[in-house]
Write a protein that holds these residues in place. Structure first.
Motif, PDB file in Angstrom:
ATOM      1  N   ARG A 296      29.744  47.363  31.785  1.00  0.00           N
ATOM      2  CA  ARG A 296      30.815  47.007  32.725  1.00  0.00           C
ATOM      3  C   ARG A 296      30.234  46.639  34.084  1.00  0.00           C
ATOM      4  NH1 ARG A 296      34.855  44.185  33.569  1.00  0.00           N
ATOM      5  NH2 ARG A 296      36.287  44.959  35.133  1.00  0.00           N
ATOM      6  N   VAL A 297      29.213  47.379  34.526  1.00  0.00           N
ATOM      7  CA  VAL A 297      28.553  47.067  35.797  1.00  0.00           C
ATOM      8  C   VAL A 297      27.982  45.657  35.753  1.00  0.00           C
ATOM      9  CG1 VAL A 297      26.530  47.601  37.234  1.00  0.00           C
ATOM     10  CG2 VAL A 297      28.076  49.441  36.510  1.00  0.00           C
ATOM     11  N   LYS A 298      27.298  45.324  34.656  1.00  0.00           N
ATOM     12  CA  LYS A 298      26.712  43.981  34.539  1.00  0.00           C
ATOM     13  C   LYS A 298      27.777  42.906  34.619  1.00  0.00           C
ATOM     14  CE  LYS A 298      23.915  40.943  31.649  1.00  0.00           C
ATOM     15  NZ  LYS A 298      24.404  39.823  32.410  1.00  0.00           N
ATOM     16  N   ALA A 299      28.883  43.102  33.913  1.00  0.00           N
ATOM     17  CA  ALA A 299      29.972  42.121  33.943  1.00  0.00           C
ATOM     18  C   ALA A 299      30.540  41.972  35.355  1.00  0.00           C
ATOM     19  CB  ALA A 299      31.068  42.528  32.962  1.00  0.00           C
ATOM     20  N   LEU A 300      30.694  43.086  36.054  1.00  0.00           N
ATOM     21  CA  LEU A 300      31.229  43.036  37.411  1.00  0.00           C
ATOM     22  C   LEU A 300      30.254  42.377  38.376  1.00  0.00           C
ATOM     23  CD1 LEU A 300      32.892  46.553  37.531  1.00  0.00           C
ATOM     24  CD2 LEU A 300      34.096  44.359  37.716  1.00  0.00           C
ATOM     25  N   VAL A 301      28.968  42.656  38.228  1.00  0.00           N
ATOM     26  CA  VAL A 301      27.965  42.033  39.091  1.00  0.00           C
ATOM     27  C   VAL A 301      27.957  40.522  38.857  1.00  0.00           C
ATOM     28  CG1 VAL A 301      25.476  41.816  39.512  1.00  0.00           C
ATOM     29  CG2 VAL A 301      26.536  44.077  39.400  1.00  0.00           C
ATOM     30  N   ASP A 302      28.039  40.106  37.608  1.00  0.00           N
ATOM     31  CA  ASP A 302      28.094  38.676  37.301  1.00  0.00           C
ATOM     32  C   ASP A 302      29.325  38.033  37.958  1.00  0.00           C
ATOM     33  OD1 ASP A 302      25.784  38.932  35.792  1.00  0.00           O
ATOM     34  OD2 ASP A 302      26.826  38.879  33.853  1.00  0.00           O
ATOM     35  N   GLU A 303      30.457  38.705  37.854  1.00  0.00           N
ATOM     36  CA  GLU A 303      31.676  38.175  38.471  1.00  0.00           C
ATOM     37  C   GLU A 303      31.542  38.135  39.991  1.00  0.00           C
ATOM     38  OE1 GLU A 303      36.523  38.844  38.683  1.00  0.00           O
ATOM     39  OE2 GLU A 303      35.331  40.185  37.429  1.00  0.00           O
TER      40      GLU A 303
ATOM     41  N   LEU B 148      37.290  39.717  45.121  1.00  0.00           N
ATOM     42  CA  LEU B 148      35.965  40.233  45.464  1.00  0.00           C
ATOM     43  C   LEU B 148      36.057  41.699  45.899  1.00  0.00           C
ATOM     44  CD1 LEU B 148      32.954  39.712  45.784  1.00  0.00           C
ATOM     45  CD2 LEU B 148      33.428  38.834  48.075  1.00  0.00           C
ATOM     46  N   ALA B 149      37.052  42.024  46.698  1.00  0.00           N
ATOM     47  CA  ALA B 149      37.241  43.416  47.132  1.00  0.00           C
ATOM     48  C   ALA B 149      37.527  44.320  45.934  1.00  0.00           C
ATOM     49  CB  ALA B 149      38.371  43.503  48.151  1.00  0.00           C
ATOM     50  N   GLN B 150      38.325  43.827  44.975  1.00  0.00           N
ATOM     51  CA  GLN B 150      38.621  44.611  43.774  1.00  0.00           C
ATOM     52  C   GLN B 150      37.353  44.848  42.950  1.00  0.00           C
ATOM     53  OE1 GLN B 150      41.512  42.018  42.007  1.00  0.00           O
ATOM     54  NE2 GLN B 150      43.246  43.087  42.920  1.00  0.00           N
ATOM     55  N   VAL B 151      36.545  43.812  42.804  1.00  0.00           N
ATOM     56  CA  VAL B 151      35.300  43.929  42.034  1.00  0.00           C
ATOM     57  C   VAL B 151      34.365  44.931  42.702  1.00  0.00           C
ATOM     58  CG1 VAL B 151      33.202  42.679  41.367  1.00  0.00           C
ATOM     59  CG2 VAL B 151      35.440  41.652  40.956  1.00  0.00           C
ATOM     60  N   GLU B 152      34.226  44.843  44.013  1.00  0.00           N
ATOM     61  CA  GLU B 152      33.345  45.773  44.741  1.00  0.00           C
ATOM     62  C   GLU B 152      33.813  47.212  44.573  1.00  0.00           C
ATOM     63  OE1 GLU B 152      33.540  44.019  48.605  1.00  0.00           O
ATOM     64  OE2 GLU B 152      31.763  42.772  48.250  1.00  0.00           O
ATOM     65  N   THR B 153      35.117  47.424  44.641  1.00  0.00           N
ATOM     66  CA  THR B 153      35.676  48.771  44.479  1.00  0.00           C
ATOM     67  C   THR B 153      35.422  49.296  43.072  1.00  0.00           C
ATOM     68  OG1 THR B 153      37.379  48.357  46.136  1.00  0.00           O
ATOM     69  CG2 THR B 153      37.813  50.109  44.560  1.00  0.00           C
ATOM     70  N   GLU B 154      35.650  48.451  42.072  1.00  0.00           N
ATOM     71  CA  GLU B 154      35.419  48.883  40.690  1.00  0.00           C
ATOM     72  C   GLU B 154      33.939  49.162  40.442  1.00  0.00           C
ATOM     73  OE1 GLU B 154      36.409  47.639  36.093  1.00  0.00           O
ATOM     74  OE2 GLU B 154      37.400  46.516  37.701  1.00  0.00           O
ATOM     75  N   LEU B 155      33.072  48.377  41.061  1.00  0.00           N
ATOM     76  CA  LEU B 155      31.633  48.646  40.944  1.00  0.00           C
ATOM     77  C   LEU B 155      31.295  50.018  41.515  1.00  0.00           C
ATOM     78  CD1 LEU B 155      29.874  45.272  41.791  1.00  0.00           C
ATOM     79  CD2 LEU B 155      29.406  46.723  39.808  1.00  0.00           C
ATOM     80  N   ASP B 156      31.848  50.323  42.669  1.00  0.00           N
ATOM     81  CA  ASP B 156      31.608  51.646  43.265  1.00  0.00           C
ATOM     82  C   ASP B 156      32.062  52.757  42.323  1.00  0.00           C
ATOM     83  OD1 ASP B 156      30.562  50.458  45.529  1.00  0.00           O
ATOM     84  OD2 ASP B 156      32.383  50.723  46.736  1.00  0.00           O
ATOM     85  N   GLN B 157      33.209  52.576  41.693  1.00  0.00           N
ATOM     86  CA  GLN B 157      33.707  53.583  40.755  1.00  0.00           C
ATOM     87  C   GLN B 157      32.789  53.704  39.539  1.00  0.00           C
ATOM     88  OE1 GLN B 157      37.805  51.974  40.531  1.00  0.00           O
ATOM     89  NE2 GLN B 157      38.430  54.111  40.835  1.00  0.00           N
ATOM     90  N   CYS B 158      32.296  52.581  39.040  1.00  0.00           N
ATOM     91  CA  CYS B 158      31.396  52.615  37.875  1.00  0.00           C
ATOM     92  C   CYS B 158      30.100  53.339  38.215  1.00  0.00           C
ATOM     93  CB  CYS B 158      31.091  51.200  37.390  1.00  0.00           C
ATOM     94  SG  CYS B 158      32.444  50.422  36.501  1.00  0.00           S
TER      95      CYS B 158
ATOM     96  N   GLU C 250      38.749  58.423  46.967  1.00  0.00           N
ATOM     97  CA  GLU C 250      37.663  59.410  46.976  1.00  0.00           C
ATOM     98  C   GLU C 250      36.310  58.720  46.969  1.00  0.00           C
ATOM     99  OE1 GLU C 250      36.084  63.190  44.326  1.00  0.00           O
ATOM    100  OE2 GLU C 250      38.123  62.456  44.031  1.00  0.00           O
ATOM    101  N   VAL C 251      36.136  57.751  46.083  1.00  0.00           N
ATOM    102  CA  VAL C 251      34.856  57.060  45.956  1.00  0.00           C
ATOM    103  C   VAL C 251      34.535  56.265  47.224  1.00  0.00           C
ATOM    104  CG1 VAL C 251      33.600  55.286  44.670  1.00  0.00           C
ATOM    105  CG2 VAL C 251      34.982  56.949  43.450  1.00  0.00           C
ATOM    106  N   GLU C 252      35.520  55.603  47.781  1.00  0.00           N
ATOM    107  CA  GLU C 252      35.290  54.779  48.962  1.00  0.00           C
ATOM    108  C   GLU C 252      35.098  55.621  50.210  1.00  0.00           C
ATOM    109  OE1 GLU C 252      34.860  51.376  49.025  1.00  0.00           O
ATOM    110  OE2 GLU C 252      34.849  51.638  46.850  1.00  0.00           O
ATOM    111  N   GLY C 253      35.459  56.905  50.163  1.00  0.00           N
ATOM    112  CA  GLY C 253      35.332  57.766  51.328  1.00  0.00           C
ATOM    113  C   GLY C 253      34.004  58.491  51.440  1.00  0.00           C
ATOM    114  N   TYR C 254      33.082  58.269  50.503  1.00  0.00           N
ATOM    115  CA  TYR C 254      31.788  58.947  50.534  1.00  0.00           C
ATOM    116  C   TYR C 254      30.978  58.519  51.744  1.00  0.00           C
ATOM    117  CZ  TYR C 254      32.514  60.333  45.656  1.00  0.00           C
ATOM    118  OH  TYR C 254      33.010  60.868  44.507  1.00  0.00           O
ATOM    119  N   GLN C 255      30.267  59.469  52.313  1.00  0.00           N
ATOM    120  CA  GLN C 255      29.342  59.178  53.405  1.00  0.00           C
ATOM    121  C   GLN C 255      28.011  58.767  52.811  1.00  0.00           C
ATOM    122  OE1 GLN C 255      29.968  59.470  56.764  1.00  0.00           O
ATOM    123  NE2 GLN C 255      32.094  59.887  56.282  1.00  0.00           N
ATOM    124  N   GLN C 256      27.388  57.755  53.362  1.00  0.00           N
ATOM    125  CA  GLN C 256      26.088  57.313  52.853  1.00  0.00           C
ATOM    126  C   GLN C 256      24.980  57.766  53.755  1.00  0.00           C
ATOM    127  OE1 GLN C 256      25.380  54.346  50.529  1.00  0.00           O
ATOM    128  NE2 GLN C 256      27.421  54.236  49.717  1.00  0.00           N
TER     129      GLN C 256
END
Length: 73
Positions: free
Chosen positions: A9-16, A30-40, A67-73
């Motif tokens: 799924r990550v590969k498919a999302l990165v390709d998209e 693009l924002a949806q893809v980035e969010t789904e990548l973060d979740q994956c 939750e995923v988008e709120g992580y501190q890096q």
């Protein structure tokens, strides 16, 4: 969902994502893809942590976007 499934799924999302960035700009998608990548990636990290500590990796689950988008890096 296995690690292989998540990585597929990550590969498919990165390709998209590359396609959207280079050929078909669609900021909303693009924002949806980035969010789904973060979740994956988060799910994959959870699965690996479960394995490392002798737990069942299938108990890992997709966390909410907030939750995923709120992580501190």
């Amino acid at each position: 969902m296995s690690d292989r499934d998540v990585l597929g799924r990550v590969k498919a999302l990165v390709d998209e994502e590359h396609k959207l960035r280079n050929h078909e700009p669609d900021p909303t998608r693009l924002a949806q893809v980035e969010t789904e990548l973060d979740q994956c990636w988060d799910l994959l990290r959870q699965r690996r942590a479960h394995k490392e500590f002798g737990q069942n990796p299938d108990e890992a689950s997709v966390r909410p976007v907030r939750e995923v988008e709120g992580y501190q890096q």
